[in-house]
Design a protein around this motif. Structure first.
Motif, mmCIF file in Angstrom:
data_model
loop_
_atom_site.group_PDB
_atom_site.id
_atom_site.type_symbol
_atom_site.label_atom_id
_atom_site.label_comp_id
_atom_site.label_asym_id
_atom_site.label_seq_id
_atom_site.Cartn_x
_atom_site.Cartn_y
_atom_site.Cartn_z
ATOM 1 N N ASN A 114 0.818 -1.228 0.000
ATOM 2 C CA ASN A 114 0.000 0.000 0.000
ATOM 3 C C ASN A 114 0.844 1.268 0.000
ATOM 4 O O ASN A 114 0.448 2.288 0.574
ATOM 5 C CB ASN A 114 -0.936 0.019 1.224
ATOM 6 N N CYS A 115 1.986 1.240 -0.636
ATOM 7 C CA CYS A 115 2.890 2.398 -0.672
ATOM 8 C C CYS A 115 2.831 3.098 -2.029
ATOM 9 O O CYS A 115 2.393 2.518 -3.030
ATOM 10 C CB CYS A 115 4.322 1.968 -0.370
ATOM 11 N N ALA A 116 3.296 4.341 -2.057
ATOM 12 C CA ALA A 116 3.365 5.112 -3.303
ATOM 13 C C ALA A 116 4.813 5.236 -3.728
ATOM 14 O O ALA A 116 5.641 5.793 -2.999
ATOM 15 C CB ALA A 116 2.750 6.494 -3.101
ATOM 16 N N PHE A 117 5.135 4.702 -4.910
ATOM 17 C CA PHE A 117 6.457 4.876 -5.496
ATOM 18 C C PHE A 117 6.437 6.104 -6.417
ATOM 19 O O PHE A 117 5.405 6.741 -6.605
ATOM 20 C CB PHE A 117 6.868 3.622 -6.273
ATOM 21 N N SER A 118 7.571 6.402 -7.006
ATOM 22 C CA SER A 118 7.691 7.574 -7.884
ATOM 23 C C SER A 118 6.915 7.361 -9.183
ATOM 24 O O SER A 118 6.737 6.238 -9.655
ATOM 25 C CB SER A 118 9.157 7.831 -8.205
ATOM 26 N N GLN A 119 6.483 8.476 -9.771
ATOM 27 C CA GLN A 119 5.860 8.444 -11.096
ATOM 28 C C GLN A 119 6.851 8.792 -12.200
ATOM 29 O O GLN A 119 6.521 8.667 -13.382
ATOM 30 C CB GLN A 119 4.689 9.430 -11.149
ATOM 31 N N SER A 120 8.059 9.228 -11.830
ATOM 32 C CA SER A 120 9.024 9.689 -12.825
ATOM 33 C C SER A 120 10.248 8.793 -12.953
ATOM 34 O O SER A 120 10.998 8.893 -13.928
ATOM 35 C CB SER A 120 9.483 11.115 -12.484
ATOM 36 N N PHE A 121 10.481 7.916 -11.997
ATOM 37 C CA PHE A 121 11.610 6.986 -12.090
ATOM 38 C C PHE A 121 11.244 5.706 -11.346
ATOM 39 O O PHE A 121 10.221 5.635 -10.664
ATOM 40 C CB PHE A 121 12.898 7.590 -11.511
ATOM 41 N N ARG A 122 12.112 4.708 -11.485
ATOM 42 C CA ARG A 122 11.863 3.435 -10.817
ATOM 43 C C ARG A 122 12.828 3.257 -9.639
ATOM 44 O O ARG A 122 14.039 3.341 -9.802
ATOM 45 C CB ARG A 122 12.031 2.258 -11.782
ATOM 46 N N THR A 123 12.266 2.986 -8.488
ATOM 47 C CA THR A 123 13.073 2.608 -7.333
ATOM 48 C C THR A 123 13.652 1.222 -7.590
ATOM 49 O O THR A 123 12.964 0.346 -8.109
ATOM 50 C CB THR A 123 12.207 2.578 -6.065
ATOM 51 N N SER A 124 14.910 1.032 -7.247
ATOM 52 C CA SER A 124 15.503 -0.305 -7.395
ATOM 53 C C SER A 124 15.622 -0.959 -6.017
ATOM 54 O O SER A 124 15.784 -0.281 -5.001
ATOM 55 C CB SER A 124 16.879 -0.225 -8.063
ATOM 56 N N ILE A 125 15.530 -2.267 -6.009
ATOM 57 C CA ILE A 125 15.644 -3.038 -4.770
ATOM 58 C C ILE A 125 16.862 -3.946 -4.892
ATOM 59 O O ILE A 125 16.906 -4.851 -5.725
ATOM 60 C CB ILE A 125 14.378 -3.862 -4.498
ATOM 61 N N HIS A 126 17.863 -3.656 -4.051
ATOM 62 C CA HIS A 126 19.101 -4.438 -4.035
ATOM 63 C C HIS A 126 19.168 -5.190 -2.711
ATOM 64 O O HIS A 126 19.383 -4.587 -1.657
ATOM 65 C CB HIS A 126 20.314 -3.519 -4.183
ATOM 66 N N ALA A 127 18.943 -6.480 -2.756
ATOM 67 C CA ALA A 127 18.942 -7.305 -1.543
ATOM 68 C C ALA A 127 19.360 -8.722 -1.916
ATOM 69 O O ALA A 127 18.517 -9.623 -2.020
ATOM 70 C CB ALA A 127 17.565 -7.297 -0.883
ATOM 71 N N PRO A 128 20.646 -8.955 -2.115
ATOM 72 C CA PRO A 128 21.112 -10.252 -2.615
ATOM 73 C C PRO A 128 20.886 -11.419 -1.651
ATOM 74 O O PRO A 128 20.948 -12.577 -2.074
ATOM 75 C CB PRO A 128 22.614 -10.021 -2.858
ATOM 76 N N SER A 129 20.622 -11.135 -0.374
ATOM 77 C CA SER A 129 20.380 -12.203 0.598
ATOM 78 C C SER A 129 18.898 -12.476 0.808
ATOM 79 O O SER A 129 18.525 -13.275 1.683
ATOM 80 C CB SER A 129 21.014 -11.841 1.952
ATOM 81 N N PRO A 159 8.892 -1.097 -8.710
ATOM 82 C CA PRO A 159 10.351 -1.069 -8.550
ATOM 83 C C PRO A 159 11.054 -2.137 -9.373
ATOM 84 O O PRO A 159 10.459 -3.155 -9.742
ATOM 85 C CB PRO A 159 10.543 -1.318 -7.049
ATOM 86 N N VAL A 160 12.309 -1.884 -9.665
ATOM 87 C CA VAL A 160 13.158 -2.838 -10.376
ATOM 88 C C VAL A 160 13.792 -3.782 -9.357
ATOM 89 O O VAL A 160 14.350 -3.339 -8.353
ATOM 90 C CB VAL A 160 14.272 -2.113 -11.148
ATOM 91 N N LEU A 161 13.700 -5.071 -9.617
ATOM 92 C CA LEU A 161 14.294 -6.063 -8.722
ATOM 93 C C LEU A 161 15.655 -6.481 -9.267
ATOM 94 O O LEU A 161 15.758 -6.986 -10.394
ATOM 95 C CB LEU A 161 13.388 -7.286 -8.600
ATOM 96 N N GLU A 162 16.684 -6.283 -8.463
ATOM 97 C CA GLU A 162 18.011 -6.765 -8.829
ATOM 98 C C GLU A 162 18.143 -8.238 -8.435
ATOM 99 O O GLU A 162 17.230 -8.825 -7.867
ATOM 100 C CB GLU A 162 19.075 -5.882 -8.170
ATOM 101 N N SER A 163 19.271 -8.825 -8.707
ATOM 102 C CA SER A 163 19.463 -10.264 -8.519
ATOM 103 C C SER A 163 19.221 -10.687 -7.068
ATOM 104 O O SER A 163 19.736 -10.060 -6.130
ATOM 105 C CB SER A 163 20.881 -10.653 -8.934
ATOM 106 N N MET A 164 18.445 -11.753 -6.899
ATOM 107 C CA MET A 164 18.144 -12.313 -5.570
ATOM 108 C C MET A 164 18.354 -13.824 -5.628
ATOM 109 O O MET A 164 17.398 -14.602 -5.688
ATOM 110 C CB MET A 164 16.706 -11.976 -5.168
ATOM 111 N N PRO A 165 19.578 -14.280 -5.591
ATOM 112 C CA PRO A 165 19.866 -15.704 -5.795
ATOM 113 C C PRO A 165 19.359 -16.621 -4.687
ATOM 114 O O PRO A 165 19.237 -17.825 -4.898
ATOM 115 C CB PRO A 165 21.400 -15.744 -5.879
ATOM 116 N N SER A 166 19.059 -16.072 -3.496
ATOM 117 C CA SER A 166 18.608 -16.908 -2.374
ATOM 118 C C SER A 166 17.096 -16.879 -2.188
ATOM 119 O O SER A 166 16.576 -17.464 -1.221
ATOM 120 C CB SER A 166 19.285 -16.438 -1.071
ATOM 121 N N LEU A 167 16.367 -16.241 -3.089
ATOM 122 C CA LEU A 167 14.935 -16.041 -2.920
ATOM 123 C C LEU A 167 14.180 -17.371 -2.903
ATOM 124 O O LEU A 167 14.370 -18.209 -3.777
ATOM 125 C CB LEU A 167 14.404 -15.158 -4.051
ATOM 126 N N MET A 168 13.300 -17.517 -1.893
ATOM 127 C CA MET A 168 12.490 -18.720 -1.771
ATOM 128 C C MET A 168 11.019 -18.449 -2.086
ATOM 129 O O MET A 168 10.382 -19.201 -2.821
ATOM 130 C CB MET A 168 12.606 -19.284 -0.346
#
Length: 408
Positions: A205-220, A234-243
């Motif tokens: 239920n959050c509001a992100f930007s309308q002019s750019f994309r927030t990126s999420i960097h959380a490799p763990s 948002p853009v999702l960066e690599s998450m190799p441990s995601l279950m």
């Protein structure tokens, strides 16, 4: 008869029961301080009148829970109470600090906003492991200052009803942080959510930007939930441990375009992330359990499918009606072809807010080997209200992959 063998069995003297007070008094100070940590701060302080021993125990309670409501008088009293409380307890270590405010939009002055920010920072100085700032008020977001968050002890952070500044969620200096929950917050200026240690992230239920994309960097990252957010996904960066991952898009203003089904819309192409053609699916490609739910013409899924990654670990997949209708049937085919170890597929086709009335269950019959579907697929479930033309098309498609259905 010998003295030791009387005719009547001797009655044992009753063992006196300790009173509730004496049993509590027998507990060590550390246990009592832990118990006090579950009480609202006012009640914990009031315990000082119980006995001489209790006079200072509240100062070292492992939890600090401060609450306020929309009453102006309550805010004036709370302001004075908390300032004195923090002064007296100093920087005694905390396990949990919770700052909870309800209907405070009109009660917060500019000075109060600054003061609550100081309380928040004081909790960080007290080495809080769990920190919550929860502001429940309609059409209002608390202004959380943008000072960089630095803590070697913080393990869980929860924010509700907060306006987050640009770099606040760069959490690289919180090496123990494992869980982050953000609900009903303003993230419109946040460029990046970043943490090397983060394992569980929930943004709802959050509001992100309308002019750019927030990126999420959380490799763990192990668990990800993005539900009912607004504006640019948002853009999702690599998450190799995601279950486990669940993405639900319900607002019409989220990456939505009336012309996106044509595939040639300049608007859709214009706000794709500049560094990648894949917004979500690449970051989700290592997950084991995945739910993709959309209720609008969300063009990022169509764009992502053009660069569809291989879901090399995906075992359970849930797709909503959008994947069967707005994206036609190519979306299902594309993901099935790129999910080599998939074991369970669930398709939902029923109205928002309602419960499905029918489940159609199927199973893979390996009559003929095909590369178009995982040979590990054991269960297929279609949930719907009625078998209409759209559902029939889905069933017909799946039957081409040697999946046979039974109706319940």
């Amino acid at each position: 008869m010998s003295p030791g063998r009387s005719g009547k069995r001797a009655k044992k003297a009753p063992i006196p029961r300790e009173s509730g007070a004496s049993s509590i008094e027998s507990l060590p100070d550390g246990v009592l301080q832990h118990i006090l940590g579950f009480l609202p701060a006012r009640d914990a302080v009031r315990s000082c009148v119980l006995a001489r021993r209790w006079r200072d125990l509240w100062m070292f309670a492992t939890g600090l829970r401060i609450t306020g409501n929309g009453d102006d008088d309550d805010m004036n009293e709370l302001r004075e109470f908390v300032d004195h409380l923090l002064l007296l307890r100093g920087i005694a270590p905390l396990e949990t600090c919770e700052l909870r405010f309800t209907d405070m939009a009109d009660a917060f002055s500019e000075d109060d906003t600054l003061r609550v920010n100081l309380w928040f920072r004081h909790a960080v100085r007290c080495q809080a492991r769990v920190l919550r700032l929860l502001v429940y008020a309609s059409d209002y977001c608390f202004d959380l200052n943008g000072l960089h968050l630095v803590s070697r002890h913080l393990m869980q952070l929860e924010l509700v009803g907060v306006e987050v500044k640009e770099n606040f969620l760069n959490l690289s200096d919180c090496p123990a942080l494992e869980q982050l929950e953000i609900d009903n917050c303003d993230l419109t200026v946040v460029n990046k959510i970043s943490s090397e240690s983060l394992k569980r992230l929930s943004v709802t239920n959050c509001a992100f930007s309308q002019s750019f994309r927030t990126s999420i960097h959380a490799p763990s990252m192990v668990s990800l939930l993005l539900h009912d957010n607004r504006f640019n996904t948002p853009v999702l960066e690599s998450m190799p441990s995601l279950m486990d991952a669940s993405i639900r898009i319900t607002h019409n203003d989220v990456d939505s375009c009336d012309n996106c089904d044509s595939g040639d819309c300049n608007i859709c192409h214009g706000i794709i992330h500049s560094n990648s053609n894949c917004i979500l699916l690449e970051g989700l490609s290592k997950t084991t359990n995945l739910a993709l739910i959309a209720e609008s013409k969300t063009f990022i899924f169509r764009m992502d499918l053009k660069q569809c990654p291989t879901f090399s670990k995906l075992k359970t997949l849930l797709l909503s009606d959008y994947w069967c209708v707005a994206l036609d049937l190519d979306a299902i085919t594309c993901i099935l072809k790129n999910s080599p170890v998939l074991e369970k597929l669930t398709l939902e086709h029923f109205l928002k807010g309602s419960e499905h009335k029918m489940e159609i269950k199927g199973s893979y019959i390996p009559v003929q080997r095909t590369d178009a579907i995982s040979e590990h697929l054991k269960i297929v479930v279609v949930k719907c209200d009625v078998v209409d033309e759209k559902v029939y098309r889905v069933l017909k498609l799946l039957s081409t992959f040697n999946i046979r259905f039974s109706f319940e």
